[in-house]
Design an enzyme around this catalytic site. Structure first.
Site, mmCIF file in Angstrom:
data_model
loop_
_atom_site.group_PDB
_atom_site.id
_atom_site.type_symbol
_atom_site.label_atom_id
_atom_site.label_comp_id
_atom_site.label_asym_id
_atom_site.label_seq_id
_atom_site.Cartn_x
_atom_site.Cartn_y
_atom_site.Cartn_z
ATOM 1 N N GLU A 1 58.847 71.410 26.013
ATOM 2 C CA GLU A 1 58.934 71.862 24.622
ATOM 3 C C GLU A 1 60.266 72.580 24.354
ATOM 4 O O GLU A 1 60.319 73.685 23.811
ATOM 5 C CB GLU A 1 57.740 72.743 24.254
ATOM 6 C CG GLU A 1 56.434 71.973 24.310
ATOM 7 C CD GLU A 1 55.238 72.699 23.675
ATOM 8 O OE1 GLU A 1 55.370 73.883 23.294
ATOM 9 O OE2 GLU A 1 54.167 72.064 23.559
ATOM 10 N N GLU B 1 50.511 66.543 26.774
ATOM 11 C CA GLU B 1 49.636 67.575 26.202
ATOM 12 C C GLU B 1 48.912 66.967 25.017
ATOM 13 O O GLU B 1 49.542 66.557 24.036
ATOM 14 C CB GLU B 1 50.424 68.817 25.773
ATOM 15 C CG GLU B 1 50.998 69.616 26.937
ATOM 16 C CD GLU B 1 51.599 70.955 26.521
ATOM 17 O OE1 GLU B 1 51.131 71.543 25.505
ATOM 18 O OE2 GLU B 1 52.524 71.412 27.211
#
Length: 500
Positions: free
Chosen positions: A173, A304
């Site tokens: 991220e 995810e």
């Protein structure tokens, strides 16, 4: 009567077993208490890993496990988690709950967990607050067999032989908690860092994964690929093996999220509608990837995914602990069917997270353990691992209570394994209607059927007091016909049928 056609001669992509992967972060009670209790715990364990949890995870054939994060990965310095545990550095987990992280679960412990689970390791390196040297030395520590400072340090710490690492993530991220980077800046960082994720073992190559987009940030995907492949060949073998994508189902939006257990029929359909958005994301990000990688050498890695609700009342909000109902089971079934259908590009996915966090497959409380409805879906779907996707089509109709959040009533995928057994996974998204499905199976004479079903009320869950409320049961409401099979699927259910 619903029409369903399965073509056994139209074999498509291989369904990579790693689509059924999992994610474990230093977050809440996922690692500590959930997976790892330490060698001195009264809870039965092997080298600190809970025996009951390991046994349950092996049953669903965990293929790959991602660690140490997540946002935690970009503040994790691996050398803090090696050596005698009494000497390991303690830190505050600033991302998740502000609790003390004592680093008692580190590299050796994670690789031991993978050994016990008999799964591959997916390690996420620190780009946000780490250095190229730090990442390079971690890879050396893990995988180098020869004479080197890191190999010697590993041996001093009690592991003579090196380990195998299947996947290495270069940051996490990076558009947010991993550094708030622009796609161009991260693309340059990726080019640099991945250079030093070296392959030390002859014939054994680490697959390198770049940090991909958050949800529908198509500018990120475009920017990363454009930057990474500038001044390069269109595709260099080993330069980038995967590009990640993160998407969570929030029925009420990121800020509110909504309760995991207190919801109505409108929220049921809203949740499933937002889950189905996963297919749009795969198609649109995949189209950008096709521009730079038309041969699909780079895998889409959805490392995810899952439901993210408001944490359970009375628990640490930074621990992201939530219950798991039949709604989660349908979310899991839908996503896994979507991944199967797109297995030409999607070649790994990791549900978030394995134990006690978000859409967990297992919940623990002290010595107690509960298998969630999501766990049972993974157990039913495990037969797709490394099987071949078959072309299939099912008639659907739109159902729901609000025009904006309508969903198709049925969702499916089909595969064929090496023995020629066909595996059908089918979800009924309706809360009220059952359906009779007339299934034509082309070029196959059906001789036997075996089925299993997960069904219950939409809010049904397994608790520590009642751990077996939602259970897989034998499914027999089907018949062999001249052209295939007829299936009668009840409302709010997930079915797996084995066709021989």
């Amino acid at each position: 009567m619903v029409k369903y056609v399965i073509n056994t001669t139209a074999k498509k992509s291989k369904i990579n077993k790693d689509i059924y992967g999992h994610f474990s972060e230093h977050l809440g009670r996922c690692i500590y208490e959930g997976l790892y209790v330490g060698e001195d715990s009264a809870i039965p364990n092997t080298n600190g890993m809970r025996n009951d949890v390991v046994k349950a995870l092996k049953e669903i054939k965990i293929p790959v496990l991602r660690w140490p994060g997540g946002c935690f990965a970009d503040e994790y310095h691996w050398m803090d988690g090696i050596g005698p545990k009494e000497n390991r550095k303690r830190m505050i987990n600033t991302h998740w709950g502000g609790v003390v992280e004592d680093n008692s679960f580190g590299t050796h412990e994670f690789m031991e967990l993978c050994r016990q689970l008999e799964c591959d390791a997916y390690i996420n390196g620190n780009v946000g607050s780490g250095t190229v040297r730090e990442m390079s030395e971690w890879v050396e520590y893990l995988t180098f067999e020869g004479v080197s400072p890191m190999a010697e340090l590993r041996k001093e710490n009690g592991h003579e032989e090196s380990w195998d690492v299947e996947y290495f993530g270069v940051g996490n991220e990076s558009w947010g908690c991993g550094g708030n980077m622009t796609p161009e800046y991260y693309g340059d960082q990726y080019r640099n860092y991945q250079t030093y994720v070296r392959d030390y073992k002859p014939g054994k190559r680490i697959k390198k994964i770049a940090c991909g987009a958050n949800v529908d940030d198509y500018e990120w995907t475009e920017g990363i690929l454009k930057t990474c492949f500038r001044h390069s060949l269109p595709f260099q073998h080993g330069f980038m093996d995967g590009l990640s994508l993160h998407y969570y189902t929030h029925p009420e939006g990121w800020e509110i999220k909504g309760s995991a257990t207190d919801f109505d029929e409108k929220v049921w359909y809203k949740t499933l509608n937002k889950t189905l958005y996963m297919e749009t994301l795969i198609n649109r990000h995949g189209a950008i990837m096709d521009k730079y990688d038309p041969e699909k050498n780079i895998a889409m890695i959805i490392d995810e995914w899952g439901t993210w609700f408001t944490c359970e009342p009375g628990t640490n909000p930074g621990f992201l602990y939530q219950q798991n109902t039949m709604r989660d089971a349908l979310v899991a079934g839908i996503n896994l069917n979507i991944f199967n259908k797109h297995s030409d590009r999607v070649r790994m996915a990791n549900i978030a997270q394995m134990v006690n966090v978000l859409q967990a497959v297992i919940l623990t409380e002290g010595e107690k353990m509960v298998l969630t409805p999501t766990y049972h879906v993974f157990n039913m779907y495990k037969h797709h691992q490394d099987a071949t996707l078959l072309d299939s089509f099912i008639e659907t109709k739109q159902i729901g209570l609000e025009e904006e959040y309508m969903v198709p009533n049925l969702n499916e995928s089909v595969s064929i394994d090496e023995e020629g057994t066909v595996h059908i996974t089918l979800s009924n998204l309706s809360l009220e209607e059952s359906y009779t499905i007339d299934t034509t199976i082309l070029d196959k004479k059906v001789t036997s059927l075996k089925g299993e079903i997960l069904m219950n009320d939409m809010k049904a869950m397994n608790t520590f007091e009642n751990p077996e409320t939602v259970q897989v049961k034998e499914f027999t409401d089907m018949d062999i016909t001249e052209t295939g099979i007829q299936i009668r699927i009840p409302a709010c259910s997930v079915v797996h049928i084995e066709v021989r």
